[in-house]
Write an enzyme that holds these catalytic residues in place. Structure first.
Site, PDB file in Angstrom:
ATOM      1  N   CYS A 146     -22.663  -7.580 -11.336  1.00 27.85           N
ATOM      2  CA  CYS A 146     -21.907  -6.343 -11.593  1.00 27.85           C
ATOM      3  C   CYS A 146     -22.791  -5.218 -12.141  1.00 27.85           C
ATOM      4  CB  CYS A 146     -20.771  -6.619 -12.571  1.00 27.85           C
ATOM      5  SG  CYS A 146     -19.749  -7.989 -12.059  1.00 27.85           S
ATOM      6  N   HIS A 174     -18.118  -2.405 -18.734  1.00 32.02           N
ATOM      7  CA  HIS A 174     -17.778  -3.168 -17.525  1.00 32.02           C
ATOM      8  C   HIS A 174     -16.494  -3.947 -17.818  1.00 32.02           C
ATOM      9  CE1 HIS A 174     -17.758  -5.882 -14.230  1.00 32.02           C
ATOM     10  NE2 HIS A 174     -18.042  -6.936 -14.965  1.00 32.02           N
ATOM     11  N   GLU A 223     -22.325  -7.129  -4.842  1.00 38.08           N
ATOM     12  CA  GLU A 223     -22.640  -8.545  -4.967  1.00 38.08           C
ATOM     13  C   GLU A 223     -21.795  -9.350  -3.993  1.00 38.08           C
ATOM     14  OE1 GLU A 223     -21.261 -10.560  -8.636  1.00 38.08           O
ATOM     15  OE2 GLU A 223     -20.763  -8.552  -9.330  1.00 38.08           O
TER      16      GLU A 223
HETATM   17  N1  CAA Z   1       0.491 -14.561 -24.036  1.00 40.94           N
HETATM   18  C1  CAA Z   1      -0.492 -13.745 -24.448  1.00 40.94           C
HETATM   19  N2  CAA Z   1      -1.823 -14.104 -24.426  1.00 40.94           N
HETATM   20  C2  CAA Z   1      -2.111 -15.335 -23.970  1.00 40.94           C
HETATM   21  C3  CAA Z   1      -1.115 -16.227 -23.533  1.00 40.94           C
HETATM   22  C4  CAA Z   1       0.238 -15.803 -23.576  1.00 40.94           C
HETATM   23  N3  CAA Z   1       1.229 -16.581 -23.162  1.00 40.94           N
HETATM   24  N4  CAA Z   1      -1.727 -17.359 -23.135  1.00 40.94           N
HETATM   25  C5  CAA Z   1      -3.066 -17.188 -23.314  1.00 40.94           C
HETATM   26  N5  CAA Z   1      -3.280 -15.969 -23.823  1.00 40.94           N
HETATM   27  C6  CAA Z   1      -4.566 -15.335 -24.138  1.00 40.94           C
HETATM   28  C7  CAA Z   1      -5.558 -16.305 -24.798  1.00 40.94           C
HETATM   29  O1  CAA Z   1      -5.318 -16.417 -26.179  1.00 40.94           O
HETATM   30  C8  CAA Z   1      -6.864 -15.611 -24.452  1.00 40.94           C
HETATM   31  O2  CAA Z   1      -7.063 -14.515 -25.312  1.00 40.94           O
HETATM   32  P1  CAA Z   1      -8.451 -14.358 -26.150  1.00 40.94           P
HETATM   33  O3  CAA Z   1      -9.532 -14.317 -25.115  1.00 40.94           O
HETATM   34  O4  CAA Z   1      -8.265 -13.074 -26.855  1.00 40.94           O
HETATM   35  O5  CAA Z   1      -8.533 -15.558 -27.009  1.00 40.94           O
HETATM   36  C9  CAA Z   1      -6.620 -15.025 -23.071  1.00 40.94           C
HETATM   37  O6  CAA Z   1      -5.195 -14.997 -22.907  1.00 40.94           O
HETATM   38  C10 CAA Z   1      -7.217 -15.837 -21.942  1.00 40.94           C
HETATM   39  O7  CAA Z   1      -6.778 -17.151 -22.115  1.00 40.94           O
HETATM   40  P2  CAA Z   1      -7.773 -18.380 -21.882  1.00 40.94           P
HETATM   41  O8  CAA Z   1      -8.984 -18.216 -22.732  1.00 40.94           O
HETATM   42  O9  CAA Z   1      -6.983 -19.650 -21.998  1.00 40.94           O
HETATM   43  O10 CAA Z   1      -8.123 -18.078 -20.377  1.00 40.94           O
HETATM   44  P3  CAA Z   1      -8.642 -18.938 -19.208  1.00 40.94           P
HETATM   45  O11 CAA Z   1      -9.295 -20.193 -19.628  1.00 40.94           O
HETATM   46  O12 CAA Z   1      -7.515 -19.072 -18.279  1.00 40.94           O
HETATM   47  O13 CAA Z   1      -9.784 -18.011 -18.547  1.00 40.94           O
HETATM   48  C11 CAA Z   1     -11.350 -16.309 -18.147  1.00 40.94           C
HETATM   49  C12 CAA Z   1     -10.048 -16.673 -18.859  1.00 40.94           C
HETATM   50  C13 CAA Z   1     -12.484 -17.200 -18.666  1.00 40.94           C
HETATM   51  C14 CAA Z   1     -11.678 -14.859 -18.401  1.00 40.94           C
HETATM   52  C15 CAA Z   1     -11.147 -16.537 -16.615  1.00 40.94           C
HETATM   53  O14 CAA Z   1     -10.163 -15.671 -16.135  1.00 40.94           O
HETATM   54  C16 CAA Z   1     -12.405 -16.355 -15.802  1.00 40.94           C
HETATM   55  O15 CAA Z   1     -13.217 -17.274 -15.663  1.00 40.94           O
HETATM   56  N6  CAA Z   1     -12.617 -15.123 -15.203  1.00 40.94           N
HETATM   57  C17 CAA Z   1     -13.787 -14.833 -14.379  1.00 40.94           C
HETATM   58  C18 CAA Z   1     -15.038 -14.658 -15.201  1.00 40.94           C
HETATM   59  C19 CAA Z   1     -15.037 -13.393 -16.008  1.00 40.94           C
HETATM   60  O16 CAA Z   1     -14.360 -12.438 -15.721  1.00 40.94           O
HETATM   61  N7  CAA Z   1     -15.872 -13.387 -17.068  1.00 40.94           N
HETATM   62  C20 CAA Z   1     -16.028 -12.191 -17.897  1.00 40.94           C
HETATM   63  C21 CAA Z   1     -17.437 -12.009 -18.394  1.00 40.94           C
HETATM   64  S1  CAA Z   1     -18.586 -12.106 -17.022  1.00 40.94           S
HETATM   65  C22 CAA Z   1     -18.583 -10.524 -16.359  1.00 40.94           C
HETATM   66  O17 CAA Z   1     -18.120  -9.609 -16.945  1.00 40.94           O
HETATM   67  C23 CAA Z   1     -19.140 -10.354 -14.971  1.00 40.94           C
HETATM   68  C24 CAA Z   1     -18.028 -10.340 -13.987  1.00 40.94           C
HETATM   69  O18 CAA Z   1     -17.526  -9.303 -13.614  1.00 40.94           O
HETATM   70  C25 CAA Z   1     -17.537 -11.632 -13.472  1.00 40.94           C
END
Ligand code: CAA
Length: 389
Positions: free
Chosen positions: A112, A234, A80
């Protein structure tokens, strides 16, 4: 009955890696969010003279012995992060790997999911022409905007799979479950070098797809949950596999505790914790991580594989691990590959992230940085130039 599956497989990755502690320090984030919250420690990054083609060639090279090349019928290149709107990235492999002329080569795209789609196509091709083998490649560089929430989930890797009627690693079952749901959770317009993502929507789209593929698989008479020794998912970040596994178990009326989830998927996450997201390659590096790192003998055991590609398309499929599979793995090479990567500082990572190539057709040489067998040497007349060392 014809047995179809993976005969051989290998992973390649970029020259560099960034420890997520560097990113956390720079972004003022508690690193535990990355280590525990996302389940990631590092991500791989490509050098100036690497791209999806050089990683793909490096992954495929060890599995393409001369006798394999003569039996090759097709190359299916899933990505991709394509480098051309017209020519398939897989065609460049012919020169780099000295592949025969009488092969078909195409590029496959659906986020993916594409490598799993290519794998299904490969199985159909082998069913049609059992004396031919198919090389399936997933190769990607996952790149998000700097400073955005996706940034710690970047990465780079390629996986090459040799699909044939003489599987030595895993033999696939015919039944699969599929699920498509038109959604804008993650996409990359042609003019953008970084992916656009609605992170929370992408997670719920993935989990909806877990239920969707399983329901379809069961409706088609698939094996019951209790038949599976392990599940590979994945892994855009490895914590996502935990979310997926908990969801799949619940769908089957089983409420797993966090330590149970962790214990059941741990061996599938060893490589991706360090590679980062490799998009199309990620599910298959999870499979190789399982086969190469699980402490159980998986011979004769059924493994479930769940592929999800944003946008979104997903598939659940399964296979039985081949007796004697341990003798055909490349675990030591993969550990060495990870250990050999060069550590980036945040500043060097930022420079590489923002680097762009000329688009005016001028001659341009990439610096010699990588040490692998293949280089992306530069550009001339709007053509990419590759070299085999
Ligand atoms: N210590 C331990 N854990 C902590 C923490 C700390 N100090 N602070 C936060 N966390 C935890 C949160 O509780 C959360 O855990 P849960 O999901 O279990 O609740 C986790 O860390 C992530 O925290 P946030 O939800 O606040 O994260 P974020 O807003 O920064 O974003 C994300 C996380 C949405 C995955 C972001 O990294 C992102 O957009 N990534 C790209 C998209 C992606 O990977 N999506 C996955 C599905 S799509 C897919 O699979 C296709 C692909 O390959 C892209």
């Amino acid at each position: 009955m014809l047995r179809i599956g993976i005969e051989d497989a290998a992973i390649a990755t970029g020259h560099y890696f960034l420890p997520l502690s560097e990113l956390a320090d720079h972004n003022g984030i508690d690193v535990q969010k990355y280590y525990v919250g996302l389940g990631q420690e590092q991500f791989s990054w490509v050098a100036e003279d690497e791209d999806i083609v050089t990683m793909a060639a490096s992954a495929a090279q060890p599995i393409l012995a001369p006798e394999v090349k003569t039996e090759l019928g097709s190359v299916l290149f899933a990505t991709e992060t394509g480098i051309d709107q017209s020519k398939s990235a897989g065609v460049y492999l012919q020169s780099l790997l000295d592949l025969p002329k009488n092969i078909r080569v195409i590029e496959v795209k659906q986020a993916c999911y594409a490598a799993a789609a290519a794998l299904q196509l490969a199985c159909a091709m082998v069913a049609r022409e059992p004396n031919k083998k198919v090389l399936v490649i997933g190769s990607d560089v996952a790149k998000y905007e700097m400073g955005g929430t996706g940034e710690p989930t970047q990465g780079a890797a390629a996986v090459a799979l040799l699909v044939s009627a003489s599987p030595k690693l895993i033999e696939f079952d015919a039944t699969t479950g599929v699920f498509t749901n038109d959604t804008m959770d993650f996409w990359r317009p042609n003019y953008s070098t970084t992916a656009h993502v609605d992170g929370k929507t992408s997670i719920s789209a993935y989990l909806d797809a877990v239920k969707g593929v399983w329901q379809d698989y069961q409706a088609k008479g698939g094996a019951p949950y209790s038949d599976f020794a392990r599940f590979c998912y994945h892994q855009p970040f490895t914590k996502m596999a935990a979310k997926a596994h908990r969801t799949l178990a619940l769908e089957n009326g089983i409420r797993l505790t966090s330590p149970q989830v962790e214990e059941q998927i741990a061996s599938t996450t060893v490589y991706n914790r360090r590679l980062g997201n490799s998009y199309t390659a990620s599910l298959f590096s999870a499979l190789l991580s399982l086969l190469e790192n699980d402490n159980q003998d998986l011979s004769g055991k059924r493994i479930g594989l769940l592929s999800f590609g944003s946008g979104s398309v997903a598939e659940f499929f399964s296979g039985i691990v081949c007796p004697g599979y341990q003798g055909h793995l490349r675990g030591k090479d993969h550990q060495q590959m990870l250990a050999d990567r060069v550590q980036l500082t945040y500043e060097k990572y930022a420079e590489l992230h923002e680097r762009s190539l000329p688009t005016d057709g001028s001659r341009f040489q990439n610096p010699i940085v990588s040490t692998g067998a293949f280089r992306f040497a530069g550009l001339a007349d709007h053509k990419r130039l590759y070299e085999a060392r």
